[in-house]
Design an enzyme around this catalytic site. Structure first.
Site, PDB file in Angstrom:
ATOM      1  N   ASP A 229       0.934  -1.264   0.043  1.00 65.17           N
ATOM      2  CA  ASP A 229       0.038  -0.064   0.034  1.00 65.17           C
ATOM      3  C   ASP A 229       0.921   1.237   0.054  1.00 65.17           C
ATOM      4  O   ASP A 229       1.945   1.173   0.431  1.00 65.17           O
ATOM      5  CB  ASP A 229      -1.032  -0.118   1.210  1.00 65.17           C
ATOM      6  CG  ASP A 229      -2.229   0.768   0.950  1.00 65.17           C
ATOM      7  OD1 ASP A 229      -2.287   1.635  -0.100  1.00 65.17           O
ATOM      8  OD2 ASP A 229      -3.172   0.919   1.786  1.00 65.17           O
ATOM      9  N   TRP A 230       0.383   2.322  -0.518  1.00 64.61           N
ATOM     10  CA  TRP A 230       1.307   3.402  -0.786  1.00 64.61           C
ATOM     11  C   TRP A 230       1.956   4.139   0.637  1.00 64.61           C
ATOM     12  O   TRP A 230       1.381   4.504   1.600  1.00 64.61           O
ATOM     13  CB  TRP A 230       0.455   4.826  -1.253  1.00 64.61           C
ATOM     14  CG  TRP A 230       0.478   4.510  -2.879  1.00 64.61           C
ATOM     15  CD1 TRP A 230       0.569   5.677  -3.575  1.00 64.61           C
ATOM     16  CD2 TRP A 230       0.180   3.482  -3.739  1.00 64.61           C
ATOM     17  NE1 TRP A 230       0.775   5.115  -4.923  1.00 64.61           N
ATOM     18  CE2 TRP A 230       0.271   3.863  -5.003  1.00 64.61           C
ATOM     19  CE3 TRP A 230       0.065   2.115  -3.459  1.00 64.61           C
ATOM     20  CZ2 TRP A 230       0.236   3.019  -6.118  1.00 64.61           C
ATOM     21  CZ3 TRP A 230      -0.275   1.361  -4.729  1.00 64.61           C
ATOM     22  CH2 TRP A 230      -0.010   1.656  -6.101  1.00 64.61           C
TER      23      TRP A 230
END
Ligand code: BGC
Length: 799
Positions: A229-230
């Site tokens: 995930d970012w």
């Protein structure tokens, strides 16, 4: 290795570079070596393609795209075929925009109604969530793009989302939190998956070998790539070693450097790096070779409308006030009729192409409208003038259509709610309207559970959830009977928030989120412990009625006849729940194991079959470490909701093992009364002591503590920064719009500064900043300077 020829031409630095993106949204390319770049975009219910400089939470607007209903809405259709159609449309739109990888669907389990991202997720039930996600993936990928189910896994709260450890027992992990992903992977075959920010039982999801290799690849047969995930990559080297491929966003060379150093020092084997490059290339090369699809915006819009219409849930309809009769006059009240709430805030926010509203659209319907009144301010604050106007208008009409719902700030990534109430100003107006009018129809917009104690004051409640850009007309179709509502709730509406067992500690504020309730999430708890609810899971009314008969059990499934006993056509969702009253293994009273949506003309009957599958009778056995079937008699419940069971049958199954886990000392899990589970009992279920917070006020802050802990920092400057952050967050809240970037920072751990500052900082520099934060200013500044120089000289060598 499938791409040995390419990989052999790559230097170590190039291979390491491929494991991070080249920008916020793109993968790294080496065109001269035959490696293209692919483009990734959010998000689950539309394509959020940012052009120019990307900032992953949407400060820069994205290109206009169709905004379909959010996942929470589509789930209410209980129709995988419809969801697949939406997937096809989304996939084609992604392809037309040059997007190769769509970052969705989101299918985390709705453990608690307060989770700020519930509007992005399908269900509180893993079987339903998995079926919906698999359909979405099939649809998306039929258009030559990759789907990315997320967030894998056990990511059910927003507070400290990147710095929280989900503590969950093995059986619950497998049966509740992984089963949806299992179905999505086995039946949807996604080409990518996004690991969650959080830890699971002490290990970051993005570094969890058992999760990413043993379960995902070896057990479920996943062949795609894993993307963090970012900003969610903690130890990139460990991530790559244990099965993660792509660290995002990729705006720095920090991750590349970490991998090079690890291979050179022998910490990471180059063979493993080659393997990851090979697995990533397999998908990247395939995606980049696809032809671009095209779309017809009007067709997309009409599908968005149909999807919204088929997902509408009719919750109350006293005296058959709905559908509206043409001869009756209506007053439209409520700001949402003019400016609909149709999606939530965060990385999924679509720059919708064509948003319709009720006030403008209603002219196309044969209704006599006496007028529109705004009624309340969108941001929760009193406004007597608006109230007076609304009441005056209401008095002129036979029926009041009152548009209510949650405001923007209540449904956002990065921010869990603290209560279930609708805005006070909307409830205040409802009270005033109810005092002067008998025929109120509430049209609700909200992507997750709200308190429903006000429903007694109105004749009807019809819920559109967050219905996307064409939701207004979908709702008018349902209100006027052009569409017969056929949606059913995918989550339980409790009487009180406190009734939800996880509510005592939700969102968890410390390091650990303790999943004490075990299997008893949503209806599994309410149904087993016989606690009253406002609306049960699977519930939804229709303008017609259905009768069930002739339940038969076959070797491969059940069949049942459903008859439309009313006067208009409609669709029913037949639900199969399975239970085992005399089980030696504790389990919820009923669990959803199948469903079918059937459309019937008035008076028509149809025989429906629901097949058994490998999930129907299984439970996870912690002794054999695999799914097993307990031998004996099972109850098969056929219902129109979990608490409206129409027919019951029994079937006998043979045991698959005689090794049964010891259930002693787990009384609350056996009775389902899990609202009072003690540490001792939870520890028994976990098979280890319940972790105790290891940080207390006064202690030094650590790399993996979230920035929100700056409030306790020893450095006065750090505390000041916290005050500023907090002040800006509250200011944004007052304005009614969440500030996503600030929220991101608030929940982000220090270590992520290295990956989220566009190359300004690396891990050594962050460690030095932490020394400053912890009150050692001079030491910290000197370390920072040294680390800064080392980083710069390394970067020069790389370029
Ligand atoms: C969200 C993801 C999203 C990513 C990229 C993260 O903050 O958790 O769901 O796909 O950002 O925007």
């Amino acid at each position: 290795m499938k791409h040995r020829e390419i990989i052999e031409q790559l230097t170590l630095a190039e291979k390491a570079a491929l494991m991070s993106g080249k920008s916020v949204w793109e993968t790294k390319d080496f065109p001269e070596k035959g490696i293209p770049s692919v483009f990734l975009s959010d998000g689950p219910h539309g394509i959020r393609k940012q052009e120019g400089s990307g900032d992953h939470l949407g400060l820069n607007a994205s290109v206009p795209a169709t905004c379909f209903p959010t996942a929470a809405t589509l789930a209410n259709s209980w129709d995988p075929n419809l969801v697949e159609e939406v997937g096809v449309a989304l996939g084609a739109e992604a392809s037309s925009l040059g997007v190769h990888v769509v970052l969705g669907p989101g299918l985390n389990i709705k453990r608690n109604p307060l989770c700020g991202r519930n509007f992005e997720y399908y269900s509180e039930d893993p079987y339903q969530a998995g079926k919906m996600a698999a359909a979405m993936i099939r649809g998306l990928q039929s258009q030559g793009v990759a789907a990315t189910p997320k967030h894998f896994a056990v990511n059910s709260q927003e507070l400290r989302r990147m710095a929280s450890d989900s503590v969950v027992d093995e059986r619950t992990l497998r049966e509740i939190y992984l089963t949806g992903f299992e179905i999505a992977v086995r039946e949807g075959n996604p080409k990518a998956i996004m690991s969650a920010y959080n830890k699971i039982n002490g290990i970051y999801a993005n570094e969890d070998k058992r999760l990413l290799r043993d379960i995902l690849r070896d057990e479920w047969g996943f062949t795609g790539f894993v993307v963090s995930d970012w900003g969610g990559s903690n130890d990139h080297v460990l991530g790559v070693e244990n099965g993660s491929h792509l660290e995002m966003p990729g705006t720095t060379t920090v991750g590349q450097k970490e991998l090079i150093v690890a291979v050179q020092s022998g910490r990471l084997s180059e063979r493993v790096l080659d393997e990851r490059v090979d697995e990533l290339l397999q998908v990247v090369l395939e995606l980049a070779a696809q032809e671009k699809r095209s779309i017809h915006p009007e067709g997309q819009h009409r599908l968005a409308q149909r999807a919204a219409a088929e997902s509408i849930v009719l919750l109350k309809n006293d005296e058959q006030i709905l559908p509206l009769k043409a001869e009756k006059t209506v007053a439209i009240i409520g700001e949402f009729a003019q400016n609909p709430r149709y999606q939530g805030a965060g990385s999924s926010l679509i720059n919708a192409r064509q948003v319709e509203n009720t006030v403008d659209s209603i002219v196309d319907y044969s209704l006599t409208v006496v007028g529109y009144a705004q009624g309340y301010q969108r941001i929760d604050q009193p406004d007597e003038t608006l109230v007076t106007e609304a009441i005056a208008l209401a008095k002129q009409a036979d029926t009041v259509l009152y548009y209510m719902g949650l405001d923007e700030i209540s449904e956002s990534e990065g921010l869990d709610r603290s209560h279930l109430n609708l805005p006070q100003n909307q409830l205040y107006l409802l009270g005033k309207l109810a005092a002067v009018h008998e025929n109120i129809v509430v049209v609700l917009s909200a992507g997750s559970v709200v308190d429903m104690s006000w429903t007694q004051h109105v004749k009807a409640v019809i819920h559109g959830y967050l219905a996307g850009e064409a939701g207004a007309r979908a709702m008018l179709d349902a209100l006027t009977g052009i569409v017969n509502p056929s949606g059913k709730l995918s989550e339980t509406y409790p009487v009180n928030l406190a009734d939800v067992p996880s509510s005592k500690d939700f969102p968890a504020e410390g390091d650990y989120a303790l999943y004490r309730e075990g299997l008893y999430v949503g209806y599994r708890y309410f149904d087993t412990s016989k606690k009253a609810v406002h609306y049960p899971f699977g519930y939804g009314l229709s303008y017609t009625t259905f009768a069930y008969s002739d339940l038969l059990v076959h070797e491969t499934g059940i069949s049942v006849t459903v008859t439309n006993t009313g006067t208009c056509a409609g669709a029913e969702v037949v639900q199969l729940y399975v239970g085992k009253e005399d089980g030696a293994i504790f389990r919820p009273k009923k669990e959803l194991k199948g469903f079918a949506k059937v459309y019937l003309e008035a008076g028509q009957s149809k025989e429906i079959t629901i097949s058994f599958d490998d999930k129907t009778f299984r439970y996870f056995n912690t002794l054999t470490n695999s799914f097993e079937v307990e031998g004996g008699v099972y109850q098969l419940y056929i219902g129109t909701s979990v608490s409206d069971i129409r027919l019951v049958a029994e079937v006998t199954q043979a045991a698959t093992t005689d090794q049964l886990p010891d259930m002693a000392g787990l009384e609350r899990y056996q009775s389902g009364q899990v609202d009072q589970v003690t540490d001792e009992e939870f520890a028994r279920l976990l098979g280890r002591p319940v972790p105790v917070e290891s940080w207390t006020i006064g202690q030094e802050l650590r790399l993996n503590d979230p920035l929100l802990k700056l409030q306790y920092a020893k450095s006065g400057l750090a505390r000041l920064i916290y005050k500023l952050l907090h002040h800006l967050l509250k200011k944004a809240e007052k304005k009614g719009k969440p500030d996503l970037n600030l929220l991101f920072l608030y929940n982000m751990p220090f270590r992520a500064l290295a990956k989220m500052t566009g190359g300004m900082l690396d891990q050594q520099m962050v460690a030095a900043i932490l020394v400053i934060v912890n009150g050692h200013f001079i030491k910290g500044v000197s370390q920072l300077w040294k680390a800064f120089r080392a980083k710069n000289s390394y970067q020069k060598q790389l370029s």
